[in-house]
Design an enzyme around this catalytic site. Sequence first.
Site, short mmCIF file in Angstrom:
data_model
loop_
_atom_site.label_atom_id
_atom_site.label_comp_id
_atom_site.label_asym_id
_atom_site.label_seq_id
_atom_site.Cartn_x
_atom_site.Cartn_y
_atom_site.Cartn_z
N HIS A 1 -6.27 4.12 6.90
CA HIS A 1 -5.64 3.36 7.99
C HIS A 1 -4.19 3.79 8.22
CE1 HIS A 1 -4.88 0.45 4.54
NE2 HIS A 1 -3.66 0.69 4.97
N SER B 1 0.33 0.78 1.21
CA SER B 1 -0.92 1.49 1.53
C SER B 1 -0.78 2.98 1.29
CB SER B 1 -1.30 1.25 2.99
OG SER B 1 -2.02 0.07 3.14
#
Lengths: 366, 109
Positions: free
Chosen positions: A187, A312
Amino acid sequence: LLVRRVLRLACASFRLGFNIFGSVWRADVGQRVARHRVYMAQMREAYMGSQKVMLALATLGAFAATGAVASDRSVSSDGSNYVYRGAPVAMSAPSVGTDAVSRSTAEAAGASFEEAAESSPSNGLATVAYGDPRAGRQGRSIVGWDSRMRAYTTSYPNRAIVYISRNGAHHCTGWFISSNTIATAGHCVHTGGSSGSWYAASSFRVYPGYDGSGAGPYGSCTVRRTHSVSGWTSSRNADFDYGAMRLNCTLGNTTGWFGYYAPTQSTLLNQTMIISGYPGDKPKTQWLSSDKIRSVTSYRVFYRADTVGGHSGSPVWNDRDEGLRTTGAWAFAVHAYGANSANMNSAPWLSSARVTNYTNWKNQPN
Amino acid sequence: MGGRPMPLASGDQPVSSDTARPSAPRAADGVSGTVRDGRGRPVAGVLVQASAEPGSPPVPDLAIVTDQAGRFDWPLRPGTYRLSAGPSGTAVRVTVRAGNAVDVDLVTR
């Protein structure tokens, strides 16, 4: 005289017999050697063939074991689909780098020394209340108290971890897997799903070992292309949320890079893990936390090491120098998600198929 | 009350994609919005954080930071989340439905 002639005749006969026997024996040995060589060549060929079959079966087995034939199919932002022609690998060794960086050598490696844009000027170094049990439900993936420690980013492996900015603002974390390739979350490069899209490669800039201010200790570099897999880009499946970036520099030679390997699922539970990355609540500084793997599924590992938005793409690693006889940090998962209902953060772990994808991505020519 | 949307005065105000204002075309569903201060002015450079309600998909650990206009885009999958801006922002409950983008204002102090 007669005796001498008899002896001479006997010697000649013996010599003749010996020569005949010797030539027959040598010929036989020669034939045996030749036959042996042919046999060995046939065996070698058969062995190589069986190895190829075994490697192919192992690869297929790995894909079959994860059910990932389709979802782990590699895709790239520029449409390329490079496949490394070497044998499938189960791991890739780390490098501690040289660390002998000067501005000129970094620039020779393709780096520039642009100062990162301020990403959170109004936030400051926010802290999470000690022992606040609600913290994990307030948008931060802090489980219990905040156990993060600030990392020294000029030492290995922390300097091989990069701060990723997009359009000048903090976006994600990544980690070198070679001189010019970083691993990160899917992502971080693609919004996910068939209706999603790739973030423009030109919108990214990465800063190895960034630490608070200025241009960073190793400068920064731009991104040439990005990679992920169909399980993320087509299905937006969290289990397949991993990717990579190919950089326009070779700063990994200076910072070093992480090794990575494919563990077996049964060995993951209770394994020690470390995570270090760039949380958005502590702008442009790297923070480290550790825990153990508390839960494992076919595709993801779960842990209570503390993370915040911006983490992330961080490496989830441990030290495998005993087993592999190679010093360095060995990653086995790519952090992607904050706390779930069980208050655990999670990361897709590196199956054999995923290790193969990362190896293909780092070996892809520019 | 027309014109510019008012900043949210209190937390936990439900917003759903069914009733949300349509936003600019997006590549995927999720939450868009503006972060404002207590006087209604957009605030740039604020970290917007999301946490999933039970039963909703996990939240990607992205750093979502407002731009110069105070705007943000959170690519969240369908589900129910609590969003807050900055270290002391008030949490807002948001429901994302498939194929729709929710637009919401957040307040930071």
